[in-house]
Design an enzyme around this catalytic site. Structure first.
Site, short mmCIF file in Angstrom:
data_model
loop_
_atom_site.label_atom_id
_atom_site.label_comp_id
_atom_site.label_asym_id
_atom_site.label_seq_id
_atom_site.Cartn_x
_atom_site.Cartn_y
_atom_site.Cartn_z
NE ARG A 190 90.98 30.83 36.12
CZ ARG A 190 90.08 29.63 35.85
NH1 ARG A 190 88.79 29.60 35.50
NH2 ARG A 190 90.57 28.42 36.01
CD GLU A 216 93.27 34.92 36.81
OE1 GLU A 216 93.90 33.98 36.18
OE2 GLU A 216 93.28 34.80 37.89
CB SER A 232 97.55 33.28 36.59
OG SER A 232 97.67 31.76 37.04
C1 LIG Z 1 98.21 33.69 45.04
C2 LIG Z 1 96.88 33.76 44.37
C3 LIG Z 1 96.65 32.28 43.70
C4 LIG Z 1 95.23 32.65 42.92
N1 LIG Z 1 94.78 31.29 42.37
C5 LIG Z 1 93.61 31.47 41.69
C6 LIG Z 1 93.08 30.36 41.12
O1 LIG Z 1 93.55 29.16 41.27
N2 LIG Z 1 92.17 30.49 40.22
C7 LIG Z 1 91.21 31.58 40.12
O2 LIG Z 1 90.36 31.57 39.56
N3 LIG Z 1 91.90 32.81 40.74
C8 LIG Z 1 92.94 32.72 41.24
N4 LIG Z 1 93.62 33.67 41.99
C9 LIG Z 1 92.87 35.15 41.69
C10 LIG Z 1 91.86 35.47 42.94
O3 LIG Z 1 92.34 34.94 44.03
C11 LIG Z 1 90.40 35.09 42.65
O4 LIG Z 1 89.92 35.88 41.49
C12 LIG Z 1 89.42 35.71 43.62
O5 LIG Z 1 88.16 35.22 43.55
C13 LIG Z 1 89.51 37.32 43.99
O6 LIG Z 1 88.72 37.22 45.21
P1 LIG Z 1 88.63 38.92 45.95
O7 LIG Z 1 87.83 38.84 47.09
O8 LIG Z 1 90.44 39.04 46.31
O9 LIG Z 1 88.50 39.66 44.54
P2 LIG Z 1 89.14 41.21 44.50
O10 LIG Z 1 90.59 41.16 44.12
O11 LIG Z 1 88.79 42.23 45.59
O12 LIG Z 1 88.24 41.55 43.23
C14 LIG Z 1 88.25 40.95 42.00
C15 LIG Z 1 87.22 41.54 40.92
O13 LIG Z 1 85.92 40.98 41.41
C16 LIG Z 1 85.10 42.06 41.64
N5 LIG Z 1 84.34 42.09 42.82
C17 LIG Z 1 85.07 41.25 43.91
N6 LIG Z 1 84.03 41.10 44.96
C18 LIG Z 1 82.72 41.40 44.30
C19 LIG Z 1 81.28 41.61 44.59
N7 LIG Z 1 80.89 41.28 45.85
N8 LIG Z 1 80.30 42.10 43.78
C20 LIG Z 1 80.91 42.51 42.65
N9 LIG Z 1 82.19 42.44 42.15
C21 LIG Z 1 83.20 42.17 42.91
C22 LIG Z 1 86.09 43.29 41.88
O14 LIG Z 1 85.46 44.52 41.61
C23 LIG Z 1 87.31 43.15 41.04
O15 LIG Z 1 86.73 43.36 39.51
C24 LIG Z 1 94.74 33.75 42.77
C25 LIG Z 1 95.12 35.03 43.29
C26 LIG Z 1 96.56 34.99 44.15
C27 LIG Z 1 97.04 36.04 44.65
#
Ligand SMILES: Cc1cc2nc3c(=O)[nH]c(=O)nc-3n(C[C@H](O)[C@H](O)[C@H](O)COP(=O)(O)OP(=O)(O)OC[C@H]3O[C@@H](n4cnc5c(N)ncnc54)[C@H](O)[C@@H]3O)c2cc1C
Length: 338
Positions: free
Chosen positions: A150, A327, A228
């Protein structure tokens, strides 16, 4: 989570020049920059973000076949799960266990997204980035991304330096699915599937995730979470021996990790520290279906989320001497440290 305040400045960037121009604009005014994907893994402080939020909206997917593999490049603003669905439908193996994870492609290398026996680090070949330090666009090979559990170079050592513009994954053409995770194998067995296809595995993963409120479903009362809230802690052998003594329960989940370290289950520790699913202070609580997810209800504020997370952290540390780290990424004046 549906909490938090506004951004002082906001831009939605649908192409690379807009991302670069926005970054330059902020740099020249000494305005801090935050990169927003789908927002599923950030908790924004109630006061909001005193800076520029760049929302990544770059779209497009391209693929090329090389031998038995296919290299697929997706722009950072593509939605992750439809992209996985597309790969599975094409018979491209390597992402099927990552079905149902919310968010966009560009965020997947940030915390090396993983679930059910797969992590993107197993398939990421290259990450196209804007290097905010030099202002140049560069392509980083997987080995340069510092992937770990992670985490990655983008989340730890050089957080804020790179904007991910696109990610290239190397997938197996007509490859078999990964079935490494006990829950997944059990679900397939229950469905009477002995030789699962990629689609079977995707369906099982989605069903398991749904049963834990780990997909975004507008009708699910547990939907306002960031998944999580805590990472599974990794402890050294000495700490593990101490925790085992304190716990005195041979059924405590544990997974061997690199160099003699042991990964523990944060969910198990949280429950053993006395927290129950569906319970919590006021407008925030643990999900009724997953003890690692903090869920917001009507009226919840970011401060409530942080206070509850802090309480969990303190109690687990007092009880077991194990430190839990969040996380999600916390934006603005927000901390879960005691
Ligand atoms: C219901 C639920 C279940 C989930 N299950 C999992 C799971 O099973 N496994 C897992 O690993 N995660 C899980 N997650 C966490 C999340 O979905 C992941 O981390 C996902 O990759 C976040 O994507 P996002 O586009 O929403 O990122 P954001 O929430 O918008 O950003 C997350 C981080 O990444 C950075 N970021 C985003 N895009 C970029 C970019 N293009 N360039 C540079 N930095 C960037 C942001 O600045 C921030 O620091 C879950 C979340 C939820 C709500």
């Amino acid at each position: 989570m549906g909490v938090g305040g506004a951004a002082r400045f906001f831009v939605e960037a649908a192409d690379e020049p807009t991302v670069a121009a926005a970054a330059r604009w902020a740099e020249s005014r000494h305005v801090p920059v935050r990169i927003l994907g789908g927002g599923s893994n950030v908790v924004v402080a109630d006061d909001g973000v005193d800076g520029l939020v760049i929302r990544i909206a770059l779209r497009g997917v391209a693929s090329r076949e090389i031998g038995g593999a296919v290299e697929v490049t997706a722009a950072a603003g593509e939605r992750w799960d439809p992209f996985v669905e597309h790969a599975v439908a094409q018979g491209w193996a390597g992402l099927e266990c990552l079905s149902g994870i919310p968010g966009l492609v560009g965020a997947t290398p940030i915390q090396n997204v993983g679930a059910y026996g797969q992590e993107v680090s197993q398939t990421v070949m290259a990450v196209r980035v804007l290097d905010r330090r030099s202002g140049e666009i560069a392509t980083l090979a997987a080995e340069e991304c510092g992937f770990g559990y992670r985490t990655s170079r983008f989340k730890s050592s050089e957080a804020d330096r790179f904007v991910v513009l696109a990610v290239t994954y190397r997938l197996a053409r007509d490859g078999g699915p990964t079935v490494r995770y006990a829950d997944l194998a059990r679900d397939l067995e229950t469905r009477g599937i002995r030789r699962p296809s990629l689609t079977d595995v995707r369906d099982s993963v989605l069903a398991i995730r749904r049963s834990k409120s780990m997909v975004l479903d507008p009708d699910d009362p547990n939907r306002r979470s960031c998944g999580s809230f805590f990472l599974n802690p990794i402890v050294d052998a000495t700490t593990f021996a101490r925790v085992e003594r304190v716990v005195g329960d041979a059924s405590m989940p544990r997974w061997p990790d690199a160099g003699g370290s042991v990964k523990l289950s944060a969910a198990w520790l949280i429950e053993r520290a006395g927290f129950r699913r569906g319970e919590g202070p006021g407008p925030v609580m643990l999900s009724t279906r997953h003890s690692l997810a903090i869920v917001c209800r009507e009226g919840a504020r970011a401060a409530d989320v942080a206070a509850f997370a802090r309480e969990i952290k303190v109690r687990v540390e007092e009880r077991f001497g194990v430190r839990l780290d969040p996380e999600p990424v916390l934006w603005g004046a927000l901390s879960v440290e005691p």
